[in-house]
Design a protein around this motif. Structure first.
Motif, PDB file in Angstrom:
ATOM      1  N   TYR A  89      -1.527   2.793  -0.952  1.00 54.91           N
ATOM      2  CA  TYR A  89      -1.004   1.430  -0.929  1.00 54.91           C
ATOM      3  C   TYR A  89      -0.383   1.112   0.432  1.00 54.91           C
ATOM      4  CZ  TYR A  89       2.264  -2.398  -1.509  1.00 54.91           C
ATOM      5  OH  TYR A  89       2.972  -3.548  -1.321  1.00 54.91           O
ATOM      6  N   TYR A  90       0.462   2.006   0.925  1.00 51.70           N
ATOM      7  CA  TYR A  90       1.153   1.762   2.192  1.00 51.70           C
ATOM      8  C   TYR A  90       0.171   1.732   3.355  1.00 51.70           C
ATOM      9  CZ  TYR A  90       5.184   2.516  -0.723  1.00 51.70           C
ATOM     10  OH  TYR A  90       6.111   2.399  -1.719  1.00 51.70           O
ATOM     11  N   GLU A  91      -0.860   2.549   3.289  1.00 50.09           N
ATOM     12  CA  GLU A  91      -1.889   2.544   4.334  1.00 50.09           C
ATOM     13  C   GLU A  91      -2.684   1.237   4.309  1.00 50.09           C
ATOM     14  OE1 GLU A  91      -4.113   6.112   3.652  1.00 50.09           O
ATOM     15  OE2 GLU A  91      -2.364   7.383   4.048  1.00 50.09           O
ATOM     16  N   LEU A  92      -2.991   0.743   3.109  1.00 49.00           N
ATOM     17  CA  LEU A  92      -3.719  -0.526   2.989  1.00 49.00           C
ATOM     18  C   LEU A  92      -2.883  -1.705   3.476  1.00 49.00           C
ATOM     19  CD1 LEU A  92      -5.475  -0.057  -0.460  1.00 49.00           C
ATOM     20  CD2 LEU A  92      -6.574  -0.124   1.775  1.00 49.00           C
ATOM     21  N   VAL A  93      -1.608  -1.701   3.165  1.00 52.85           N
ATOM     22  CA  VAL A  93      -0.723  -2.776   3.628  1.00 52.85           C
ATOM     23  C   VAL A  93      -0.639  -2.771   5.151  1.00 52.85           C
ATOM     24  CG1 VAL A  93       1.683  -3.571   3.676  1.00 52.85           C
ATOM     25  CG2 VAL A  93       0.608  -2.980   1.511  1.00 52.85           C
ATOM     26  N   ASP A  94      -0.513  -1.594   5.750  1.00 48.60           N
ATOM     27  CA  ASP A  94      -0.474  -1.512   7.220  1.00 48.60           C
ATOM     28  C   ASP A  94      -1.759  -2.059   7.829  1.00 48.60           C
ATOM     29  OD1 ASP A  94       2.041  -0.402   7.203  1.00 48.60           O
ATOM     30  OD2 ASP A  94       1.324   1.672   7.427  1.00 48.60           O
ATOM     31  N   GLU A  95      -2.895  -1.700   7.262  1.00 48.38           N
ATOM     32  CA  GLU A  95      -4.176  -2.173   7.788  1.00 48.38           C
ATOM     33  C   GLU A  95      -4.328  -3.688   7.604  1.00 48.38           C
ATOM     34  OE1 GLU A  95      -7.548  -1.711   9.952  1.00 48.38           O
ATOM     35  OE2 GLU A  95      -6.053  -0.161   9.531  1.00 48.38           O
ATOM     36  N   ARG A  96      -3.881  -4.188   6.462  1.00 47.10           N
ATOM     37  CA  ARG A  96      -3.945  -5.635   6.223  1.00 47.10           C
ATOM     38  C   ARG A  96      -3.096  -6.387   7.245  1.00 47.10           C
ATOM     39  NH1 ARG A  96      -1.895  -7.770   0.517  1.00 47.10           N
ATOM     40  NH2 ARG A  96       0.096  -7.187   1.433  1.00 47.10           N
ATOM     41  N   GLU A  97      -1.926  -5.847   7.566  1.00 48.35           N
ATOM     42  CA  GLU A  97      -1.068  -6.476   8.572  1.00 48.35           C
ATOM     43  C   GLU A  97      -1.691  -6.411   9.960  1.00 48.35           C
ATOM     44  OE1 GLU A  97       2.678  -4.491   8.166  1.00 48.35           O
ATOM     45  OE2 GLU A  97       3.158  -5.530   6.296  1.00 48.35           O
ATOM     46  N   LYS A  98      -2.322  -5.291  10.300  1.00 53.04           N
ATOM     47  CA  LYS A  98      -2.986  -5.160  11.608  1.00 53.04           C
ATOM     48  C   LYS A  98      -4.095  -6.183  11.780  1.00 53.04           C
ATOM     49  CE  LYS A  98      -2.737  -0.279  11.982  1.00 53.04           C
ATOM     50  NZ  LYS A  98      -3.517   0.942  12.095  1.00 53.04           N
ATOM     51  N   ARG A  99      -4.835  -6.419  10.710  1.00 48.82           N
ATOM     52  CA  ARG A  99      -5.971  -7.344  10.770  1.00 48.82           C
ATOM     53  C   ARG A  99      -5.581  -8.788  10.471  1.00 48.82           C
ATOM     54  NH1 ARG A  99     -11.257  -4.337   8.379  1.00 48.82           N
ATOM     55  NH2 ARG A  99     -10.883  -2.300   9.308  1.00 48.82           N
ATOM     56  N   HIS A 100      -4.317  -9.032  10.154  1.00 51.70           N
ATOM     57  CA  HIS A 100      -3.798 -10.369   9.846  1.00 51.70           C
ATOM     58  C   HIS A 100      -4.585 -11.024   8.705  1.00 51.70           C
ATOM     59  CE1 HIS A 100      -1.329 -10.004  13.375  1.00 51.70           C
ATOM     60  NE2 HIS A 100      -2.404  -9.735  14.093  1.00 51.70           N
ATOM     61  N   LEU A 101      -4.817 -10.252   7.648  1.00 52.12           N
ATOM     62  CA  LEU A 101      -5.530 -10.773   6.479  1.00 52.12           C
ATOM     63  C   LEU A 101      -4.536 -11.387   5.498  1.00 52.12           C
ATOM     64  CD1 LEU A 101      -7.981  -7.801   5.849  1.00 52.12           C
ATOM     65  CD2 LEU A 101      -8.488  -9.973   6.953  1.00 52.12           C
ATOM     66  N   ASP A 102      -4.821 -12.592   5.068  1.00 55.05           N
ATOM     67  CA  ASP A 102      -3.974 -13.223   4.054  1.00 55.05           C
ATOM     68  C   ASP A 102      -4.770 -13.596   2.805  1.00 55.05           C
ATOM     69  OD1 ASP A 102      -5.461 -15.244   5.126  1.00 55.05           O
ATOM     70  OD2 ASP A 102      -3.776 -16.594   5.486  1.00 55.05           O
ATOM     71  N   ASN A 103      -5.990 -13.070   2.723  1.00 53.16           N
ATOM     72  CA  ASN A 103      -6.816 -13.368   1.555  1.00 53.16           C
ATOM     73  C   ASN A 103      -7.149 -12.111   0.743  1.00 53.16           C
ATOM     74  OD1 ASN A 103      -8.540 -12.155   3.343  1.00 53.16           O
ATOM     75  ND2 ASN A 103     -10.178 -13.667   3.140  1.00 53.16           N
ATOM     76  N   VAL A 104      -6.391 -11.032   0.963  1.00 57.86           N
ATOM     77  CA  VAL A 104      -6.590  -9.784   0.226  1.00 57.86           C
ATOM     78  C   VAL A 104      -5.287  -9.434  -0.477  1.00 57.86           C
ATOM     79  CG1 VAL A 104      -7.122  -7.331   0.397  1.00 57.86           C
ATOM     80  CG2 VAL A 104      -8.316  -8.954   1.865  1.00 57.86           C
ATOM     81  N   ALA A 105      -5.337  -9.358  -1.792  1.00 53.38           N
ATOM     82  CA  ALA A 105      -4.172  -8.967  -2.586  1.00 53.38           C
ATOM     83  C   ALA A 105      -4.301  -7.484  -2.919  1.00 53.38           C
ATOM     84  CB  ALA A 105      -4.099  -9.791  -3.861  1.00 53.38           C
ATOM     85  N   ILE A 106      -3.194  -6.767  -2.837  1.00 46.45           N
ATOM     86  CA  ILE A 106      -3.177  -5.338  -3.142  1.00 46.45           C
ATOM     87  C   ILE A 106      -2.271  -5.113  -4.343  1.00 46.45           C
ATOM     88  CG2 ILE A 106      -2.701  -3.032  -2.268  1.00 46.45           C
ATOM     89  CD1 ILE A 106      -3.057  -4.185   0.568  1.00 46.45           C
ATOM     90  N   VAL A 107      -2.842  -4.520  -5.379  1.00 49.31           N
ATOM     91  CA  VAL A 107      -2.124  -4.258  -6.628  1.00 49.31           C
ATOM     92  C   VAL A 107      -2.025  -2.746  -6.812  1.00 49.31           C
ATOM     93  CG1 VAL A 107      -2.148  -4.582  -9.130  1.00 49.31           C
ATOM     94  CG2 VAL A 107      -2.996  -6.396  -7.633  1.00 49.31           C
ATOM     95  N   ARG A 108      -0.823  -2.259  -7.087  1.00 47.40           N
ATOM     96  CA  ARG A 108      -0.605  -0.817  -7.280  1.00 47.40           C
ATOM     97  C   ARG A 108      -0.667  -0.466  -8.759  1.00 47.40           C
ATOM     98  NH1 ARG A 108       4.981  -0.085  -4.301  1.00 47.40           N
ATOM     99  NH2 ARG A 108       5.075  -2.316  -4.689  1.00 47.40           N
ATOM    100  N   ILE A 109      -1.495   0.503  -9.080  1.00 47.60           N
ATOM    101  CA  ILE A 109      -1.561   1.035 -10.449  1.00 47.60           C
ATOM    102  C   ILE A 109      -0.761   2.328 -10.449  1.00 47.60           C
ATOM    103  CG2 ILE A 109      -3.054   1.920 -12.261  1.00 47.60           C
ATOM    104  CD1 ILE A 109      -5.217   0.028 -11.195  1.00 47.60           C
ATOM    105  N   GLU A 110       0.334   2.340 -11.175  1.00 45.43           N
ATOM    106  CA  GLU A 110       1.236   3.489 -11.189  1.00 45.43           C
ATOM    107  C   GLU A 110       0.903   4.471 -12.302  1.00 45.43           C
ATOM    108  OE1 GLU A 110       4.458   3.634  -8.985  1.00 45.43           O
ATOM    109  OE2 GLU A 110       2.819   2.629  -7.959  1.00 45.43           O
ATOM    110  N   GLN A 111       0.414   3.978 -13.413  1.00 50.13           N
ATOM    111  CA  GLN A 111       0.070   4.853 -14.538  1.00 50.13           C
ATOM    112  C   GLN A 111      -1.449   4.914 -14.642  1.00 50.13           C
ATOM    113  OE1 GLN A 111       2.333   4.762 -18.256  1.00 50.13           O
ATOM    114  NE2 GLN A 111       0.402   4.310 -19.277  1.00 50.13           N
ATOM    115  N   ILE A 112      -1.991   6.094 -14.446  1.00 51.08           N
ATOM    116  CA  ILE A 112      -3.438   6.267 -14.435  1.00 51.08           C
ATOM    117  C   ILE A 112      -3.967   6.528 -15.844  1.00 51.08           C
ATOM    118  CG2 ILE A 112      -5.307   7.668 -13.475  1.00 51.08           C
ATOM    119  CD1 ILE A 112      -3.300   8.181 -11.098  1.00 51.08           C
ATOM    120  N   ALA A 113      -3.252   7.318 -16.618  1.00 46.90           N
ATOM    121  CA  ALA A 113      -3.657   7.582 -17.997  1.00 46.90           C
ATOM    122  C   ALA A 113      -2.424   7.567 -18.880  1.00 46.90           C
ATOM    123  CB  ALA A 113      -4.355   8.933 -18.106  1.00 46.90           C
ATOM    124  N   PRO A 114      -2.456   6.866 -19.980  1.00 51.20           N
ATOM    125  CA  PRO A 114      -3.492   5.927 -20.398  1.00 51.20           C
ATOM    126  C   PRO A 114      -3.524   4.718 -19.467  1.00 51.20           C
ATOM    127  CG  PRO A 114      -1.640   5.812 -21.912  1.00 51.20           C
ATOM    128  CD  PRO A 114      -1.357   6.931 -20.953  1.00 51.20           C
TER     129      PRO A 114
END
Length: 129
Positions: A93-118
């Protein structure tokens, strides 16, 4: 959530904040049933400067978040402009946010999934709307 967890044999989480790590441990202790808990949070996440929580995030009025929605206020405010929703977990997540900021993207939403199972199908469906 309660019926979903009772149908599975274990829980798998990958916490991306210290507060959520605290809450998953607290949830495990306070449940009236026991299931094995696998925590896949890497140790190097402790060194990530953006990976912080306030004391309010650990208060008794808060709880474990199975999914964290997009938190960037500009993207949340202009949700109609979002072209892509990226679901991820943990440190990526943190790596994706850094990359999104570098590229100045405002049309990509990042959602964190904390619980994988279930898997939190209900929360993921809510984020897709």
């Amino acid at each position: 959530e309660r019926m979903q967890i009772q149908r599975t044999n274990w829980q798998v989480v990958n916490c991306s904040t210290p507060a959520n790590y605290f809450h998953v441990l607290r949830r495990q202790i306070h449940r009236d049933f026991r299931k094995p808990l696998v925590i896949a949070t890497p140790k190097n996440l402790l060194r990530e400067k953006k990976c912080t929580s306030s004391l309010d995030d650990i208060s008794l009025s808060t709880r474990f978040a199975r999914v964290y929605p997009e938190v960037d206020p500009n993207i949340v405010k202009n949700a109609a402009n979002v072209k892509r929703v990226v679901f991820c977990t943990g440190k990526i997540y943190y790596e994706l946010v850094d990359e999104r900021e570098k590229r100045h993207l405002d049309n990509v939403a990042i959602v964190r999934i904390e619980q994988i199972a279930p898997f939190p199908w209900d929360k993921v469906a809510k984020e897709m709307k």
